[in-house]
Design an enzyme around this catalytic site. Structure first.
Site, short mmCIF file in Angstrom:
data_model
loop_
_atom_site.label_atom_id
_atom_site.label_comp_id
_atom_site.label_asym_id
_atom_site.label_seq_id
_atom_site.Cartn_x
_atom_site.Cartn_y
_atom_site.Cartn_z
N THR A 1 -73.88 -3.29 56.35
CA THR A 1 -74.44 -4.53 55.78
C THR A 1 -74.78 -5.45 56.96
O THR A 1 -74.37 -5.18 58.10
CB THR A 1 -73.41 -5.27 54.88
N ASN B 1 -66.42 -11.96 46.08
CA ASN B 1 -66.80 -11.09 47.20
C ASN B 1 -67.31 -11.83 48.43
O ASN B 1 -67.35 -11.26 49.52
CB ASN B 1 -67.87 -10.12 46.65
N ASP C 1 -74.23 -17.66 45.72
CA ASP C 1 -74.12 -17.52 47.18
C ASP C 1 -74.42 -18.89 47.79
O ASP C 1 -75.14 -19.70 47.20
CB ASP C 1 -75.13 -16.50 47.71
N TYR D 1 -58.97 -12.33 60.24
CA TYR D 1 -59.60 -11.58 59.14
C TYR D 1 -58.55 -10.77 58.39
O TYR D 1 -58.49 -10.76 57.16
CB TYR D 1 -60.69 -10.68 59.72
N LYS E 1 -57.38 -11.12 54.48
CA LYS E 1 -57.56 -10.00 53.54
C LYS E 1 -56.22 -9.52 52.98
O LYS E 1 -56.14 -9.11 51.82
CB LYS E 1 -58.33 -8.86 54.20
#
Ligand SMILES: NC(=O)c1ccc[n+]([C@@H]2O[C@H](COP(=O)([O-])OP(=O)(O)OC[C@H]3O[C@@H](n4cnc5c(N)ncnc54)[C@H](O)[C@@H]3O)[C@@H](O)[C@H]2O)c1
Length: 256
Positions: A198, A91, A38, A163, A167
């Site tokens: 999240t 991810n 990360d 976005y 995607k």
């Protein structure tokens, strides 16, 4: 630990939070040795702490998926630590509000916002695929990769054109890579979550949760573990005939 990923080495990007953290934990529970990567390295180390406390094995690696040298180093450090890479979960990602004000229609988006969105959510996945696949080909024996797309990779969403474009790109990359490496035993799939609770979705849900949940047949958000269980399975040999697929997990959103 024993399980469906026993003895496999897995690399997870965006493993410091949300879906990535939950997946790293589930992969370790299922027996994988996990490289938790990360750009937020301290938080990735926290994920490693959770894994170690549960009896698993993991290492934390800092790095930004938009930088080719960082991605190359993440893969190299995983191999240095665990010897190989069998599974990868690409991810790491950002939402629209990370690049500009929420609620903008296409003509209102700045080029900088559009470029940054594509850099993280699409180019980042490409760079990870490039270095992971190179490693998998060099070691032989195939591999399994899951990319995080979204229901936004399959349908349009108003005020999220950047976005959605990124995607949809992830879905396309996944299909092409699946075809190219099928004969090498490398499976490439994507997971397409709906709304999952999240840090990424916190503000959006606070602002318009009622409107969003009205469109979800199950009338609730998913929790990260519900995505993680599927990703671990998709990375395992149990999913041996699955490649090039978009696996939707969304409480029925896309079906409605
Ligand atoms: N939460 C949802 O409802 C939802 C739905 C569909 C798809 N997704 C996708 O799932 C993925 C994970 O999202 P989440 O909800 O767990 O979000 P999150 O914000 O909790 O986690 C994302 C992680 O990615 C990391 N990251 C961001 N940019 C990075 C970069 N350039 N390099 C390295 N790491 C970076 C962040 O530091 C963070 O730890 C994203 O790709 C997101 O688009 C989320």
């Amino acid at each position: 630990m024993t399980g469906i990923l026993e003895g496999k080495v897995a690399l997870v990007t965006g493993g410091a939070s949300g879906i990535g953290r939950a997946t790293a934990v589930v992969m370790a529970r299922e027996g994988a040795l996990v490289a938790v990567t990360d750009r937020a390295e301290a938080d990735a180390a926290e994920t490693v702490g959770l894994i170690n406390a549960a009896g698993g094995q993991a290492i934390a690696i800092g790095g930004d998926v938009t930088r080719e040298s960082d991605v190359a180093a993440m893969v190299a450090r995983t191999v240095a630590g665990f010897g190989r890479i069998d599974c990868a979960f690409n991810n790491a990602g950002i939402a629209g509000r990370a690049v500009g004000p929420p609620g903008q229609r296409t003509h209102e988006l700045s080029q900088a916002a559009f470029d940054r969105m594509l850099a993280v959510n699409l180019t980042g996945v490409f760079l990870c695929l490039k270095y992971e696949i190179t490693q998998m080909l060099s070691q032989g024996g195939g591999g399994a990769i899951v990319n995080t797309a979204s229901i936004a990779g399959l349908i349009g969403l108003a005020t999220s054109a950047h976005y959605v474009a990124a995607k949809h790109g992830v879905v396309g990359l996944t299909k092409s890579a699946a075809i190219e490496y099928a004969q090498d035993g490398i499976r490439v799939n994507c997971v397409n979550p709906g709304y999952v609770a999240t840090p990424m979705t916190k503000e959006t849900i606070e602002e318009r949760g009622e409107e969003i949940l009205a469109k979800v047949p199950m009338r609730r958000m998913g929790v990260p573990g519900e995505i993680a269980e599927a990703v671990a399975w998709m990375c395992s040999d149990k999913a041996s005939f699955m490649t090039g697929a978009s696996h939707v997990i969304d409480g029925g959103y896309h079906a409605a």
